[in-house]
Enzyme design. Structure first.
Site, short mmCIF file in Angstrom:
data_model
loop_
_atom_site.label_atom_id
_atom_site.label_comp_id
_atom_site.label_asym_id
_atom_site.label_seq_id
_atom_site.Cartn_x
_atom_site.Cartn_y
_atom_site.Cartn_z
N ASP A 262 0.65 -1.20 -0.14
CA ASP A 262 0.19 -0.05 -0.26
C ASP A 262 0.84 1.15 -0.12
O ASP A 262 2.07 1.14 0.43
CB ASP A 262 -1.01 -0.07 1.43
N ASP B 91 -10.94 2.26 -2.41
CA ASP B 91 -11.56 2.02 -1.33
C ASP B 91 -12.90 2.10 -1.17
O ASP B 91 -13.60 1.83 -0.16
CB ASP B 91 -10.86 3.00 -0.28
C1 DGJ Z 1 -5.79 1.96 2.19
C2 DGJ Z 1 -6.27 0.73 1.45
O1 DGJ Z 1 -6.74 0.98 0.28
C3 DGJ Z 1 -7.17 0.09 2.42
O2 DGJ Z 1 -7.64 -1.02 1.83
C4 DGJ Z 1 -6.36 -0.71 3.63
O3 DGJ Z 1 -5.45 -1.33 3.41
C5 DGJ Z 1 -6.02 0.90 4.36
N1 DGJ Z 1 -5.16 1.65 3.47
C6 DGJ Z 1 -5.06 0.54 5.73
O4 DGJ Z 1 -4.58 1.44 5.95
#
Ligand code: DGJ
Length: 717
Positions: free
Chosen positions: A462, A532
Site C-alpha cells: 500500500d 477503497d
Molecule cells: C488503504 C487501502 O486502500 C485499504 O484497503 C487499507 O489497506 C488501508 N489503506 C489500511 O491503512
C-alpha cells in the site's frame, strides 16, 4: 528495401515501416536528420509507406512554426508546440538539432534510431519495439551525455511523440478520479489548443490515469462506438508523476507527448550518463471500437506484461473493513475460520499488525509484530490460516513512516524533506526516500525476512499519501530532483527482488485504493485494489473505467458490510456479490456478524463464482451496457477464447414502473452455435442471443442482478 517482417527499411528514402498483426506504423528520417511521422493506422506495404508524405505541415506564414508530425518534438527553431524534449546546455543554449547517427536492430522486433546534436554532446536514441501479435508498439527515448564536461539539463524528456492522421475532429477518452472515486471514464470532444493530463503526486495518482483513447471523425463519420470504428491509444508504463500533452491545432492536427515527471521536474545529465525514459505503449485498433481496443489492451497485458497470466486468482478475504487497525491473533483467527468455511482461498490481514500501530498515528516503519496483538509473532496466525487450507497474506506500506515510530526517531533524514520547511504530514505519515539506496536496501531486507520467516504467500503493498516537500538535501551529487525517478525505480526494483527471492509470492498493488495503477505496476504485481469504495453500485462505474485498459483478472473487489462504510448505502448481498464477481472476487465484511442465512448465500455465491471465474479471468470482456444511470440496466459479458463458454453479469439498481428491461443483446458468440443457459436450462441459438437478446428475467425489485453462465452445445453431426 530490407528488414524483417516486423521492421522493414527503405534506405533510399530512409523510411521505416513497423508492422503488427493488424496495423502499421511508418516514419522517415528527413535528409536534414529530423525523424518525421508518416503513418499510424491500417496495414501498408513498404512501397506504399514510401509513397506517403510525412504527416506534418510546414508553416503557412511567418507567424507560425512547424506543425505536428515529428517523432519526438523538440524545442528549437521555429517550433512553437509543446516540446517532448527540451534541453538546456551549460552555456544557456536551449535548442536541439537532429543529425542522424545510424540505427541498430538488436533483435528482429526492436529498432533503435540514433541521433546527435550538430554541436553539443547529446546523443538521442529513439526506441521502437514491435509486439506484432498484439498490435502494441512500445516507444521510449534514451539520452546520453557524450561529452567530458558540464551538465546537460533535460527540462522535459518524454518517451515519445505520437501523431494521429488528419481528421476534421477528435474525441478524447480518459479517466479522472479522486480517492474512493477512481477511474471514471470521460469521453469528450478534444478542445483546440493544448490539453494536459498529469500527476504531480509522485505516484500514478487517483486523479488521472496515464493513458488516453482517441477517436476521430469527419464529414463521412468515422467516430468509434463500443463495437465499431478506429481507435488510437497510448499508456505510459510509469508509477510516478507523469504528463501527457495533447496538441490539437486549428488546422485539425493532433499530436501527443507522453512521459514521466511533471512540469517542475528536471534531469541533470553528467558526462557519460544516460537517461532512459519509461516505455509508452501505443496501440491502434483499425476496427472494433472501444470494446475492441480494450480487448486488445487486455490481450497485450495478459501475454506480454502480467507475471503469471496463466494463473487463476483465488477468492480472497481482507480484514480491513471488519477489524480496522484493531487486529489481534484472536479476531483474525475467528475471521479466518469463517472465511475458510465459506470457501475463501487466501486470507489477508490488513493494517495494524506491527510496531505501535493501533490507529493511523503511529507505527509505520517498525515492521515487527505488535507485542500485545501478536505476543508470539505472526507465525501462529500464519500456521492457523494454512491449517484452514488458505494462503496467508499481509498488508505492508514500505515507503512510509509515522513520525511516532522507532524508525523515524532513529532516521529522520530518511524522509523526503526540504531544509527550512515543515514536513507536511498526511494521514500522520511522511514519505521515505526510496531513491536512497540505504532506504531501499532496508525495505528489501525486512520484507524478504518477513516473507521467509512467516511463510507469507501474498503481500498487499500500500502507499497512503502523495509526495510533499520532495527534497533530498544530502543527495551526494547535488541533484535531488532525481528522487522523482529513482524513488519509482526503487519501488519497482524492490518488487522485482522480492519476486525473485520468493517465486511463489504473489503481490497486490494498492495506493489508498487505485492511486498507483499503470502497466509498470501490472508487470510486477498480480492484482490491484482499485478503490477503497466498496459500494457495489459505485464500483460498477469505477470498474467500467478500469477495464478500458486493464484486464478484469487484475481487478480485485470485495463484498463488504452494509450500510457501506464509504457511502452509507445498503445494497442486498446478491447484488454486492455480482458486482464484485466481475473481477477477482474477495470478501471484506465482518463475517462474525453475518446471519446464518447470509453466510449460506455467500457460500453458494462463492461456489458459483468458482464455477465461472475461468471465463471471467481468462475470457474476453464485452461491455454490453455502461453503468451510471441507476434506472438503466448495465451488463458485462465474458467469452472464453474458444467461445465454448460465456458469462453475463447484469445489474438493474432501480427498475422504472416495475417494467422488465428489454432482452440483452450478447456479443462474441459464433452465430451458428447454440448455448445452454445453465441458470434456466434453456437452449438458445447464438444468433438469437446476439440479435434479439437474452431475457434476463430480473425480479421487478430494486437492486436486481443476475449471473448467466452459457455453455456451447455441440449439435449432433
Ligand atoms: C488503504 C487501502 O486502500 C485499504 O484497503 C487499507 O489497506 C488501508 N489503506 C489500511 O491503512
Amino acid at each position: 528495401m530490407s528488414g524483417s517482417a516486423a521492421i522493414a527499411h527503405d534506405p533510399a528514402t530512409r523510411t521505416w515501416l513497423l508492422t503488427t498483426r493488424a496495423t502499421c506504423y511508418a516514419l522517415r528520417v528527413a535528409e536534414h536528420g529530423v525523424p518525421l511521422h508518416v503513418h499510424w493506422g491500417g496495414p501498408l506495404s513498404l512501397a506504399q509507406a514510401v509513397e506517403l508524405p510525412p504527416s506534418g505541415v510546414g508553416p503557412r506564414s511567418s507567424f507560425e512554426g512547424f506543425g505536428i508530425g515529428e517523432e519526438l518534438t523538440v524545442d528549437g527553431g521555429n517550433r512553437y508546440g509543446p516540446p517532448a524534449l527540451r534541453v538546456r546546455f551549460a552555456d544557456g543554449t536551449r535548442a536541439l538539432t537532429w543529425q542522424a547517427a545510424g540505427h541498430e536492430q538488436p533483435d528482429p522486433a526492436t529498432l533503435l534510431l540514433h541521433f546527435t546534436d550538430s554541436h553539443y554532446p547529446l546523443r538521442t536514441t529513439l526506441g521502437y519495439r514491435v509486439h506484432a501479435g498484439t498490435d502494441v508498439i512500445e516507444r521510449w527515448t534514451a539520452l546520453t551525455h557524450t561529452g567530458t564536461a558540464d551538465e546537460i539539463v533535460l527540462v522535459r524528456a518524454d518517451s515519445a511523440t505520437l501523431s494521429l492522421p488528419p481528421r476534421d475532429d477528435y474525441r478524447l477518452s480518459h479517466a479522472v478520479g479522486l480517492w474512493a472515486a477512481e477511474t471514471q471514464l470521460k469521453r469528450d470532444p478534444l478542445p483546440f489548443g493544448e490539453t494536459v493530463l498529469t500527476s504531480r503526486t509522485g505516484t500514478t495518482s487517483h486523479q488521472a490515469q496515464p493513458w488516453v483513447i482517441l477517436d476521430a471523425g469527419d464529414a463521412d463519420g468515422g467516430w468509434a462506438d463500443e463495437t465499431h470504428g478506429q481507435v488510437w491509444s497510448a499508456a505510459l508504463a510509469w508509477s510516478g508523476s507523469w504528463q501527457l500533452t495533447l496538441h490539437h491545432t486549428p488546422d485539425n492536427r493532433l499530436s501527443l507527448n507522453a512521459g514521466a515527471g511533471h512540469d517542475a521536474v528536471t534531469v541533470a545529465l553528467r558526462p557519460g550518463e544516460t537517461h532512459t525514459t519509461p516505455s509508452l505503449l501505443t496501440l491502434h485498433t483499425p476496427d472494433g471500437g472501444f470494446g475492441g481496443l480494450s480487448r486488445a489492451w487486455h490481450a497485450h497485458l495478459r501475454t506480454a506484461v502480467l507475471p503469471h497470466p496463466e494463473e487463476t486468482r483465488p477468492v480472497l478475504y481482507n480484514s480491513w473493513e471488519a477489524t480496522g487497525f484493531s487486529v489481534t491473533l484472536e479476531n483474525q483467527s475467528r475471521l479466518a475460520a469463517h472465511a475458510a468455511a465459506l470457501g475463501v482461498e487466501l486470507f489477508v490481514m490488513d493494517d495494524g499488525w506491527f510496531g505501535g500501530r493501533r490507529d493511523d498515528h503511529a507505527g509505520l516503519g517498525d515492521w515487527t509484530p505488535h507485542p500485545g496483538a501478536f505476543p508470539d509473532g505472526l507465525r501462529p496466525l500464519a500456521d492457523e490460516v494454512h491449517r484452514l487450507g488458505m494462503a496467508f497474506g499481509l498488508w505492508v506500506e514500505p515507503e512510509m513512516v509515522n513520525p511516532d515510530s522507532e524508525l523515524y526517531r532513529a532516521r529522520p533524514d530518511w524522509v523526503l524533506h526540504f531544509p527550512h520547511r515543515d514536513r507536511t504530514e498526511l494521514r500522520h505519515q511522511l514519505v521515505l526516500n526510496f531513491a536512497r539506496p540505504d532506504v531501499a536496501e532496508w525495505a528489501h531486507g525486512w520484507l524478504t525476512r518477513l516473507v521467509a520467516e512467516n511463510d507469507v504467500d501474498y503481500l498487499k503493498w500500500d502507499m497512503n499519501r502523495p509526495f510533499s516537500e520532495a527534497g533530498w538535501p544530502d543527495e551526494p551529487s547535488g541533484r535531488s530532483d532525481r528522487l522523482w525517478f529513482d524513488h519509482v525505480r526503487s519501488y519497482h526494483s524492490v518488487l522485482d527482488r522480492l519476486r525473485a527471492d520468493h517465486p511463489r509470492l504473489r503481490i497486490e498493488a494498492c495506493s489508498g485504493g487505485g492511486g498507483r495503477v499503470d502497466p509498470a505496476v501490472l508487470a510486477r504485481t498480480d492484482q490491484v485494489w482499485i478503490s477503497d469504495n466498496t459500494d457495489a453500485a459505485d464500483r460498477l462505474v469505477i470498474q467500467h473505467g478500469y477495464t478500458q485498459i486493464y484486464p478484469a483478472r487484475t481487478m480485485a473487489a470485495w463484498v463488504t458490510d452494509v450500510p457501506n462504510q464509504q457511502t452509507g448505502r445498503s445494497i442486498p448481498l446478491r447484488f454486492r456479490f455480482h458486482s464484485a464477481m466481475s473481477g477477482v472476487l474477495g470478501l471484506g465484511g465482518d463475517l462474525t456478524r453475518w446471519q446464518p442465512a447470509e453466510l449460506k448465500e455467500a457460500e453458494q455465491l462463492i461456489a458459483e463464482y468458482k464455477a465461472v471465474r475461468h471465463v471471467i479471468q481468462h475470457g474476453e470482456l464485452f461491455r454490453l451496457r455502461p453503468p451510471g444511470d441507476l434506472q438503466a440496466l448495465s451488463a458485462v459479458q465474458y467469452v472464453t477464447p474458444d467461445a465454448s463458454e460465456s458469462v453475463v453479469l447484469a445489474w438493474l439498481p432501480q427498475p422504472r414502473f416495475g417494467l422488465p428491461p428489454a432482452p440483452l443483446r450478447l456479443s462474441g458468440l459464433p452465430p451458428e452455435s447454440r448455448y445452454r443457459d445453465l441458470r434456466t436450462g434453456a437452449l438458445h441459438h447464438a444468433r438469437n442471443l446476439t440479435e434479439r437478446g437474452l431475457d434476463l428475467a430480473l425480479p421487478p425489485t430494486d437492486w436486481a442482478s443476475t449471473l448467466v453462465h452459457l455453455v456451447r452445445v455441440q449439435d449432433p453431426s
